[in-house]
Design a protein around this motif. Structure first.
Motif, mmCIF file in Angstrom:
data_model
loop_
_atom_site.group_PDB
_atom_site.id
_atom_site.type_symbol
_atom_site.label_atom_id
_atom_site.label_comp_id
_atom_site.label_asym_id
_atom_site.label_seq_id
_atom_site.Cartn_x
_atom_site.Cartn_y
_atom_site.Cartn_z
ATOM 1 N N GLU A 188 0.823 -1.205 0.000
ATOM 2 C CA GLU A 188 0.000 0.000 0.000
ATOM 3 C C GLU A 188 0.860 1.259 0.000
ATOM 4 O O GLU A 188 0.548 2.237 -0.688
ATOM 5 C CB GLU A 188 -0.933 -0.002 1.219
ATOM 6 C CG GLU A 188 -2.136 -0.906 1.083
ATOM 7 C CD GLU A 188 -3.073 -0.440 -0.023
ATOM 8 O OE1 GLU A 188 -3.212 0.774 -0.236
ATOM 9 O OE2 GLU A 188 -3.670 -1.308 -0.688
ATOM 10 N N TYR A 197 -9.103 6.605 1.098
ATOM 11 C CA TYR A 197 -10.430 6.524 1.690
ATOM 12 C C TYR A 197 -11.126 5.212 1.338
ATOM 13 O O TYR A 197 -11.807 4.616 2.177
ATOM 14 C CB TYR A 197 -11.270 7.711 1.230
ATOM 15 C CG TYR A 197 -12.641 7.770 1.867
ATOM 16 C CD1 TYR A 197 -12.793 8.178 3.188
ATOM 17 C CD2 TYR A 197 -13.770 7.404 1.151
ATOM 18 C CE1 TYR A 197 -14.046 8.216 3.786
ATOM 19 C CE2 TYR A 197 -15.027 7.444 1.733
ATOM 20 C CZ TYR A 197 -15.156 7.855 3.056
ATOM 21 O OH TYR A 197 -16.405 7.890 3.636
ATOM 22 N N SER A 198 -10.952 4.763 0.111
ATOM 23 C CA SER A 198 -11.566 3.491 -0.283
ATOM 24 C C SER A 198 -10.907 2.308 0.411
ATOM 25 O O SER A 198 -11.547 1.274 0.624
ATOM 26 C CB SER A 198 -11.472 3.316 -1.800
ATOM 27 O OG SER A 198 -10.111 3.272 -2.221
ATOM 28 N N ARG A 199 -9.629 2.449 0.787
ATOM 29 C CA ARG A 199 -8.904 1.350 1.425
ATOM 30 C C ARG A 199 -9.118 1.312 2.938
ATOM 31 O O ARG A 199 -9.285 0.243 3.512
ATOM 32 C CB ARG A 199 -7.402 1.497 1.122
ATOM 33 C CG ARG A 199 -6.502 0.470 1.795
ATOM 34 C CD ARG A 199 -6.731 -0.936 1.253
ATOM 35 N NE ARG A 199 -5.790 -1.890 1.817
ATOM 36 C CZ ARG A 199 -5.931 -2.470 2.993
ATOM 37 N NH1 ARG A 199 -6.996 -2.189 3.759
ATOM 38 N NH2 ARG A 199 -5.037 -3.338 3.431
ATOM 39 N N TYR A 200 -9.132 2.491 3.593
ATOM 40 C CA TYR A 200 -9.163 2.519 5.055
ATOM 41 C C TYR A 200 -10.439 3.141 5.620
ATOM 42 O O TYR A 200 -10.751 2.911 6.793
ATOM 43 C CB TYR A 200 -7.943 3.294 5.596
ATOM 44 C CG TYR A 200 -6.634 2.641 5.253
ATOM 45 C CD1 TYR A 200 -6.164 1.554 5.976
ATOM 46 C CD2 TYR A 200 -5.852 3.101 4.196
ATOM 47 C CE1 TYR A 200 -4.959 0.940 5.656
ATOM 48 C CE2 TYR A 200 -4.654 2.493 3.874
ATOM 49 C CZ TYR A 200 -4.207 1.424 4.605
ATOM 50 O OH TYR A 200 -3.012 0.815 4.286
ATOM 51 N N GLY A 201 -11.164 3.930 4.862
ATOM 52 C CA GLY A 201 -12.370 4.560 5.379
ATOM 53 C C GLY A 201 -12.038 5.651 6.369
ATOM 54 O O GLY A 201 -10.933 6.195 6.408
ATOM 55 N N ASN A 219 -6.736 11.909 -6.350
ATOM 56 C CA ASN A 219 -6.543 10.483 -6.607
ATOM 57 C C ASN A 219 -5.945 9.760 -5.398
ATOM 58 O O ASN A 219 -6.305 8.615 -5.102
ATOM 59 C CB ASN A 219 -5.665 10.288 -7.846
ATOM 60 C CG ASN A 219 -4.281 10.909 -7.652
ATOM 61 O OD1 ASN A 219 -4.094 11.818 -6.850
ATOM 62 N ND2 ASN A 219 -3.314 10.435 -8.417
ATOM 63 N N ASP A 248 -8.792 9.537 -2.714
ATOM 64 C CA ASP A 248 -9.784 8.527 -3.086
ATOM 65 C C ASP A 248 -9.276 7.114 -2.798
ATOM 66 O O ASP A 248 -10.021 6.250 -2.323
ATOM 67 C CB ASP A 248 -10.145 8.660 -4.567
ATOM 68 C CG ASP A 248 -10.949 9.922 -4.836
ATOM 69 O OD1 ASP A 248 -11.500 10.488 -3.881
ATOM 70 O OD2 ASP A 248 -10.995 10.348 -6.017
ATOM 71 N N HIS A 249 -7.992 6.871 -3.076
ATOM 72 C CA HIS A 249 -7.431 5.541 -2.835
ATOM 73 C C HIS A 249 -7.372 5.242 -1.336
ATOM 74 O O HIS A 249 -7.776 4.147 -0.905
ATOM 75 C CB HIS A 249 -6.047 5.437 -3.449
ATOM 76 C CG HIS A 249 -5.360 4.137 -3.149
ATOM 77 N ND1 HIS A 249 -5.657 2.961 -3.805
ATOM 78 C CD2 HIS A 249 -4.393 3.829 -2.232
ATOM 79 C CE1 HIS A 249 -4.921 1.984 -3.317
ATOM 80 N NE2 HIS A 249 -4.134 2.486 -2.368
#
Length: 599
Positions: A379, A452-456, A446, A449-450
């Motif tokens: 990551e 937030y989508s991975r960890y919230g 970008n 977004d990555h």
């Protein structure tokens, strides 16, 4: 000072009398309001919020620059405050220049009979409530904290009691020959003990090493592994005899069985081996060699079934060793450099590079393991690649610098948390405005977004502004502090000038110090209700002042003023002893009468 004294001497006597009368009326007004239930009157619909009377002549206008730095401009002076020492993010943010007004409208007064400088102090600023318990957060807790769940089952009623306990290090016993035989015996083979067997511990090194160690055990005793120590710690413990426990259901001491499991795993696991045994007359040191892995310490067998932990593998970071006896010795440490992955020995002033075999042969006393997660490394590389792409972004997002540091170092950073630079209303607290550059990092869309989508987590922030609501609350608190302090000083001055008070009220100095810290701005938390329980003693059903108690003396007006705001108690009073003086005066009158009769 001389001019002031001369001015006071020139005050007409009639004006001084009038001022004393007004002050006496003001004190009477405080007592009347208190006796008639000032809390209920002001708390109802007829109450007037005195805190709305805010001066707007020196209104501050906070401005956020295009780089995210918050500036505060004053209409009176025009001074700007900004923290631009830290380099800004490579992608500038344009168009964000919000201007906010932080002054509420004025409100009319509802107490015309009281002097304006003190009328706000009489009002109840908030309903009496207990002091809020402070919540502290520490980076030590974030790194080292874990949780162990202990279950005790009563062998009489089968009731199971469960307790959770936080730990920052685990103290493991070093099992002896009998303990190892019991752990590895066929009658005690469980999934937990199997994980601690010698064969499992040496399986990654090959069966040849295991056979060699098995042959050595015939000559130098059995090999003790770190898994054996863990298995001994988490093994079933029978509570009986002198070690019985009190069952809540049976209401008696009963025999039981205790089990321990790990509920949550820390980022850094600190393992302490109990090498020192202290008896009544002497102390000894256990010099048994404990074999420990450099990589791949698996704690999965010791986890509770409902544990949320996902990463259970650990790699060794450091080892602390003790050379010597129980009465004297010397400490050294072996640490791994994360940059070149080499091991070094730290011995006072000298640092020497050593091999992995040297570390494995060390007589470990304290071991530090770090969570190992390949997904976390992937990551980090993926996010670094997104940064280097430099795609044009319509929106820029702000993220907590603290959480970003956790993402760079932790195997499990957890959800994104921006609460360290935001208030509960979603804005930047005024006290953090000048240091906002040290708290946030600006990310392109970008990258956000990555992550937030991975960890919230969140919340998402692409606009920084000083919170208007927090600014109003801060101004209210400052006005309240000044009003309470001014009124107390004036009431206490009048009390000191009183020659013979009829009654004196006592107050706990512990509570008074908390109140003093609040009104002087040293503590942001309110002191809560007045607590005089520690300075009182019950004598014949009456509460009196405890001898030598840590208490202070105040007037009735001061007590009514403080109690109308904070509530609490109990009421403790002291009346000056006048009976002796009355007795002396009566005796002197009788003596004069007798002499007169004789004449």
């Amino acid at each position: 000072m001389e001019d002031t004294n001369e001015a006071e001497m020139l005050i007409p006597e009639q004006q001084e009398i009038q001022a004393n009368r007004e002050w006496q009326k003001e004190k009477n007004m405080i007592n009347d309001l208190y006796r008639s239930g000032v809390n209920g009157v002001l708390g109802g619909s007829t109450g007037v919020d005195m805190d709305k009377d805010v001066d707007t002549t020196t209104e501050n206008t906070p401005i956020i620059s295009s780089q995210g730095a918050i500036k505060v401009q004053s209409r009176m002076s025009g001074i700007q405050m900004s923290n631009n020492t830290r380099p800004q993010s490579p992608v500038p943010m344009e168009g964000h220049i919000p201007k906010m007004s932080s002054s509420p409208p004025k409100a009319a007064s509802g107490w015309p009979s009281i002097n304006p400088s003190h009328k706000k102090a009489v009002t109840t600023f908030c309903p009496p409530k207990s002091k809020r318990q402070k919540k502290y957060r520490s980076v030590i807790s974030d790194v080292f904290d874990g949780t162990i769940v202990s279950s005790v089952q009563c062998l009489t009623c089968d009731r199971v009691s469960v307790t959770l306990e936080n730990f920052q290090d685990i103290s493991l016993p070093i099992p002896g020959k009998e303990d190892l035989a019991k752990l590895h015996s066929a009658t005690h083979q469980t999934a937990l003990v199997k994980a601690g067997s010698c064969g499992e511990a040496y399986a990654p090194q090959g069966w040849v090493s295991f056979v060699m160690e098995y042959i050595k055990s015939w000559f130098w005793g059995p090999v003790v592994t770190l898994q054996d120590c863990l298995a001994a710690f988490f093994a079933r413990d029978e509570l009986k005899g002198d070690n019985m426990y009190s069952c809540e259901k049976c209401k008696k001491l009963r025999n039981g069985v205790k089990f321990c499991k790990m509920q949550s795993l820390p980022e850094i696991l600190c393992v302490h081996l109990k090498r020192f045994r202290h008896e009544l007359m002497f102390s000894t040191k256990i010099s048994t060699h404990v074999s420990f892995p450099l990589e791949g310490l698996d704690l999965q067998p010791f986890l509770a079934k409902d544990s949320p932990a996902q990463t259970t593998n650990y790699d060794l970071l450091s080892v602390i060793c003790h050379h010597g006896t129980a009465s004297s010795g010397h400490y050294i440490a072996y640490c791994r450099n994360d940059v070149n992955n080499l091991w070094y020995e730290f011995d006072d002033q000298s640092v020497t590079e050593v091999s992995e075999s040297c570390v494995q042969n060390a007589e470990a006393y304290v071991l530090f393991y770090k969570k190992s997660n390949e997904d976390a490394l992937k990551e980090r590389r993926r996010v670094s690649g997104l940064f280097n792409m430099m795609e044009p972004s319509l929106l820029q997002f702000y993220i907590s610098r603290q959480w970003l540091n956790k993402f760079k170092t932790f195997a499990e950073p957890g959800p994104i948390s921006n609460d360290d630079f935001l208030c509960s209303h979603g804005g930047v607290p005024p006290n953090k405005a000048t240091s906002i550059d040290d708290l946030v990092v600006m990310l392109p869309q970008n990258v956000w977004d990555h992550l937030y989508s991975r960890y919230g987590g969140g919340p998402a922030v692409n606009h920084l502004y000083v919170c208007h609501t927090c600014q109003i609350e801060i101004e209210k608190v400052e006005k309240r502090r000044k009003s309470e302090l001014d009124m107390f000083v004036r009431l206490n001055k009048a009390f000191q000038e009183e020659e013979s008070p009829v009654v004196i009220y006592c107050i706990s100095m512990q509570w008074f110090r908390e109140w003093e810290g609040f009104v002087k701005g040293k503590d942001n938390d309110q002191p809560g209700a007045i607590d005089n329980s520690k300075i009182t003693v019950n004598k014949n059903g009456h509460l009196t002042l405890k001898q030598g108690a840590d208490s202070g003396q105040i007037s009735e007006e001061t007590w009514n003023f403080l109690h109308s705001i904070y509530g609490g108690g109990p009421l403790v009073t002291v009346r000056p002893n006048v009976s002796h003086q009355e007795a002396e005066s009566s005796q002197s009158e009788e003596k004069i009468e007798m002499e007169t009769r004789s004449v």
